[in-house]
Motif scaffolding. Structure first.
Motif, PDB file in Angstrom:
ATOM      1  N   GLY A  11       0.795  -1.221   0.000  1.00 10.72           N
ATOM      2  CA  GLY A  11       0.000   0.000   0.000  1.00 10.72           C
ATOM      3  C   GLY A  11       0.827   1.270   0.000  1.00 10.72           C
ATOM      4  N   ALA A  12       2.094   1.164   0.406  1.00 10.48           N
ATOM      5  CA  ALA A  12       2.932   2.357   0.509  1.00 10.48           C
ATOM      6  C   ALA A  12       4.139   2.334  -0.407  1.00 10.48           C
ATOM      7  CB  ALA A  12       3.408   2.515   1.960  1.00 10.48           C
ATOM      8  N   ILE A  13       4.526   1.149  -0.848  1.00 14.83           N
ATOM      9  CA  ILE A  13       5.718   1.014  -1.684  1.00 14.83           C
ATOM     10  C   ILE A  13       5.304   0.300  -2.971  1.00 14.83           C
ATOM     11  CG2 ILE A  13       8.051   0.065  -1.848  1.00 14.83           C
ATOM     12  CD1 ILE A  13       8.060  -0.007   1.269  1.00 14.83           C
ATOM     13  N   PRO A  14       5.560   0.908  -4.125  1.00 16.23           N
ATOM     14  CA  PRO A  14       5.193   0.244  -5.385  1.00 16.23           C
ATOM     15  C   PRO A  14       5.865  -1.135  -5.490  1.00 16.23           C
ATOM     16  CG  PRO A  14       5.849   2.523  -5.779  1.00 16.23           C
ATOM     17  CD  PRO A  14       6.177   2.223  -4.350  1.00 16.23           C
ATOM     18  N   GLU A  15       5.112  -2.080  -5.990  1.00 15.05           N
ATOM     19  CA  GLU A  15       5.591  -3.459  -6.055  1.00 15.05           C
ATOM     20  C   GLU A  15       6.896  -3.586  -6.838  1.00 15.05           C
ATOM     21  OE1 GLU A  15       3.932  -7.956  -6.996  1.00 15.05           O
ATOM     22  OE2 GLU A  15       2.656  -6.239  -7.422  1.00 15.05           O
ATOM     23  N   ASP A  16       7.072  -2.776  -7.861  1.00 11.43           N
ATOM     24  CA  ASP A  16       8.294  -2.886  -8.662  1.00 11.43           C
ATOM     25  C   ASP A  16       9.543  -2.400  -7.923  1.00 11.43           C
ATOM     26  OD1 ASP A  16       7.643  -0.175  -8.762  1.00 11.43           O
ATOM     27  OD2 ASP A  16       7.986   0.016 -10.907  1.00 11.43           O
ATOM     28  N   ARG A  17       9.365  -1.730  -6.788  1.00 10.10           N
ATOM     29  CA  ARG A  17      10.502  -1.302  -5.960  1.00 10.10           C
ATOM     30  C   ARG A  17      10.810  -2.297  -4.850  1.00 10.10           C
ATOM     31  NH1 ARG A  17       9.940   3.995  -3.330  1.00 10.10           N
ATOM     32  NH2 ARG A  17      12.136   3.639  -2.891  1.00 10.10           N
ATOM     33  N   PRO A  19      11.879  -5.731  -3.024  1.00  8.19           N
ATOM     34  CA  PRO A  19      12.703  -6.908  -3.305  1.00  8.19           C
ATOM     35  C   PRO A  19      11.853  -8.174  -3.217  1.00  8.19           C
ATOM     36  CG  PRO A  19      13.124  -6.108  -1.091  1.00  8.19           C
ATOM     37  CD  PRO A  19      12.202  -5.110  -1.746  1.00  8.19           C
ATOM     38  N   PRO A  20      12.267  -9.237  -3.882  1.00  6.11           N
ATOM     39  CA  PRO A  20      11.491 -10.484  -3.853  1.00  6.11           C
ATOM     40  C   PRO A  20      11.165 -10.976  -2.436  1.00  6.11           C
ATOM     41  CG  PRO A  20      13.190 -10.621  -5.520  1.00  6.11           C
ATOM     42  CD  PRO A  20      13.431  -9.337  -4.768  1.00  6.11           C
ATOM     43  N   ALA A  21      12.064 -10.781  -1.493  1.00 11.28           N
ATOM     44  CA  ALA A  21      11.818 -11.244  -0.119  1.00 11.28           C
ATOM     45  C   ALA A  21      10.637 -10.522   0.535  1.00 11.28           C
ATOM     46  CB  ALA A  21      13.068 -11.064   0.735  1.00 11.28           C
ATOM     47  N   ALA A  22      10.290  -9.352   0.014  1.00 11.64           N
ATOM     48  CA  ALA A  22       9.179  -8.587   0.587  1.00 11.64           C
ATOM     49  C   ALA A  22       7.839  -8.951  -0.034  1.00 11.64           C
ATOM     50  CB  ALA A  22       9.431  -7.095   0.428  1.00 11.64           C
ATOM     51  N   THR A  23       7.847  -9.671  -1.138  1.00 21.38           N
ATOM     52  CA  THR A  23       6.589 -10.034  -1.795  1.00 21.38           C
ATOM     53  C   THR A  23       6.446 -11.539  -1.949  1.00 21.38           C
ATOM     54  OG1 THR A  23       7.586  -9.789  -3.986  1.00 21.38           O
ATOM     55  CG2 THR A  23       6.465  -7.853  -3.077  1.00 21.38           C
ATOM     56  N   ALA A  24       7.248 -12.287  -1.231  1.00 22.52           N
ATOM     57  CA  ALA A  24       7.277 -13.744  -1.379  1.00 22.52           C
ATOM     58  C   ALA A  24       6.032 -14.437  -0.818  1.00 22.52           C
ATOM     59  CB  ALA A  24       8.522 -14.322  -0.711  1.00 22.52           C
ATOM     60  N   SER A  25       5.386 -13.833   0.148  1.00 22.73           N
ATOM     61  CA  SER A  25       4.249 -14.473   0.800  1.00 22.73           C
ATOM     62  C   SER A  25       3.051 -14.587  -0.141  1.00 22.73           C
ATOM     63  CB  SER A  25       3.840 -13.691   2.045  1.00 22.73           C
ATOM     64  OG  SER A  25       2.728 -14.304   2.660  1.00 22.73           O
ATOM     65  N   ILE A  26       2.366 -15.710  -0.072  1.00 21.96           N
ATOM     66  CA  ILE A  26       1.123 -15.875  -0.837  1.00 21.96           C
ATOM     67  C   ILE A  26      -0.093 -15.687   0.063  1.00 21.96           C
ATOM     68  CG2 ILE A  26       2.199 -17.393  -2.533  1.00 21.96           C
ATOM     69  CD1 ILE A  26       0.685 -19.738  -1.117  1.00 21.96           C
ATOM     70  N   GLU A  27       0.156 -15.198   1.269  1.00 24.78           N
ATOM     71  CA  GLU A  27      -0.896 -15.004   2.262  1.00 24.78           C
ATOM     72  C   GLU A  27      -1.047 -13.519   2.580  1.00 24.78           C
ATOM     73  OE1 GLU A  27      -1.189 -15.696   7.041  1.00 24.78           O
ATOM     74  OE2 GLU A  27      -0.120 -17.167   5.853  1.00 24.78           O
ATOM     75  N   VAL A  28      -2.277 -13.060   2.642  1.00 25.22           N
ATOM     76  CA  VAL A  28      -2.579 -11.688   3.035  1.00 25.22           C
ATOM     77  C   VAL A  28      -3.376 -11.758   4.328  1.00 25.22           C
ATOM     78  CG1 VAL A  28      -3.733  -9.548   2.381  1.00 25.22           C
ATOM     79  CG2 VAL A  28      -2.657 -10.957   0.620  1.00 25.22           C
ATOM     80  N   ASP A  29      -2.841 -11.179   5.407  1.00 28.93           N
ATOM     81  CA  ASP A  29      -3.532 -11.167   6.693  1.00 28.93           C
ATOM     82  C   ASP A  29      -4.494  -9.990   6.730  1.00 28.93           C
ATOM     83  OD1 ASP A  29      -2.102 -13.379   7.692  1.00 28.93           O
ATOM     84  OD2 ASP A  29      -0.441 -12.094   8.288  1.00 28.93           O
ATOM     85  N   VAL A  30      -5.781 -10.296   6.913  1.00 24.78           N
ATOM     86  CA  VAL A  30      -6.842  -9.293   6.877  1.00 24.78           C
ATOM     87  C   VAL A  30      -7.561  -9.273   8.218  1.00 24.78           C
ATOM     88  CG1 VAL A  30      -8.985  -8.610   5.749  1.00 24.78           C
ATOM     89  CG2 VAL A  30      -7.150  -9.639   4.405  1.00 24.78           C
ATOM     90  N   ALA A  31      -7.730  -8.081   8.775  1.00 22.90           N
ATOM     91  CA  ALA A  31      -8.458  -7.901  10.031  1.00 22.90           C
ATOM     92  C   ALA A  31      -9.513  -6.819   9.835  1.00 22.90           C
ATOM     93  CB  ALA A  31      -7.491  -7.510  11.151  1.00 22.90           C
ATOM     94  N   PHE A  32     -10.437  -6.763  10.758  1.00 23.13           N
ATOM     95  CA  PHE A  32     -11.510  -5.769  10.697  1.00 23.13           C
ATOM     96  C   PHE A  32     -11.562  -5.017  12.021  1.00 23.13           C
ATOM     97  CE2 PHE A  32     -12.506  -9.151   7.792  1.00 23.13           C
ATOM     98  CZ  PHE A  32     -12.909  -8.483   6.654  1.00 23.13           C
ATOM     99  N   PHE A  33     -11.684  -3.706  11.932  1.00 24.04           N
ATOM    100  CA  PHE A  33     -11.736  -2.893  13.147  1.00 24.04           C
ATOM    101  C   PHE A  33     -12.990  -3.163  13.959  1.00 24.04           C
ATOM    102  CE2 PHE A  33      -8.972  -0.288  10.376  1.00 24.04           C
ATOM    103  CZ  PHE A  33      -7.866  -0.236  11.198  1.00 24.04           C
ATOM    104  N   ASP A  34     -14.072  -3.505  13.295  1.00 24.13           N
ATOM    105  CA  ASP A  34     -15.363  -3.713  13.967  1.00 24.13           C
ATOM    106  C   ASP A  34     -15.732  -5.198  13.986  1.00 24.13           C
ATOM    107  OD1 ASP A  34     -15.774  -3.954  11.256  1.00 24.13           O
ATOM    108  OD2 ASP A  34     -17.697  -2.906  11.264  1.00 24.13           O
ATOM    109  N   ASP A  35     -14.854  -6.020  14.518  1.00 28.52           N
ATOM    110  CA  ASP A  35     -15.060  -7.472  14.511  1.00 28.52           C
ATOM    111  C   ASP A  35     -14.668  -8.081  15.864  1.00 28.52           C
ATOM    112  OD1 ASP A  35     -15.686  -9.972  13.416  1.00 28.52           O
ATOM    113  OD2 ASP A  35     -13.699 -10.223  12.512  1.00 28.52           O
ATOM    114  N   PRO A  36     -15.373  -7.682  16.931  1.00 31.97           N
ATOM    115  CA  PRO A  36     -14.958  -8.125  18.270  1.00 31.97           C
ATOM    116  C   PRO A  36     -15.015  -9.638  18.484  1.00 31.97           C
ATOM    117  CG  PRO A  36     -17.107  -7.082  18.362  1.00 31.97           C
ATOM    118  CD  PRO A  36     -16.579  -6.864  16.972  1.00 31.97           C
TER     119      PRO A  36
END
Length: 158
Positions: A11-17, A19-36
């Protein structure tokens, strides 16, 4: 919605900048502010989680987590990167500031987290002084705090 894991740096750094080690994960951790009770997080797991039809089709998946999953430095909510585009409307997403993400990864302390953090530092995408400052705001044990100080002192030379 909050993207809380390593992929939040997108969200803050363009993907083309990145390094591979920063985009290697195939998992995206998603949370919700209103999900007690974590119901929304559970729905994410069921709909687009690991081993879902979505995962099989696209090769990556989302894991529903709690906002409290990651240990984050003081003030992290004020530094969130907001994603609010025509393709996300009417929803909006929030992603961790890359420095806050690195701090949370260092707290987690897995080998893949150290590789991720080191790659961002080595490529000049995060500032070691900022990382060191944010480490000092953590509410963690003295032993963990010292481990984090040692790591950034060795890898970032702040």
């Amino acid at each position: 919605m909050l993207v809380i894991g390593s992929q939040s740096v997108l969200g803050a750094i363009p993907e083309d900048r990145l390094p591979p080690a920063a985009t290697a994960s195939i998992e995206v951790d998603v949370a919700f502010f209103d999900d007690p009770d974590d119901r929304k997080s559970d729905q994410v797991d069921g709909a687009i989680g690991e081993l879902s039809a979505f995962h099989e089709m696209f090769g990556y998946y989302a894991q529903g987590v709690s906002v409290s999953t990651a240990v984050l430095p003081a003030g992290w909510r004020d530094r969130l990167v907001r994603v609010d585009t025509a393709s996300t409307a009417p929803a909006r997403g929030h992603l961790l500031d890359p420095h806050d993400c690195v701090v949370s990864k260092l707290v987690a302390g897995r080998e893949k987290d150290y590789v991720f953090a080191a790659a961002l530092l080595e490529h000049g995408l995060v500032d070691p002084v900022t990382i060191a400052e944010r480490i000092e705001t953590l509410q963690v044990s003295p032993a963990l705090l010292q481990r984090l100080r040692n790591w950034i002192g060795h890898h970032g030379n702040p």
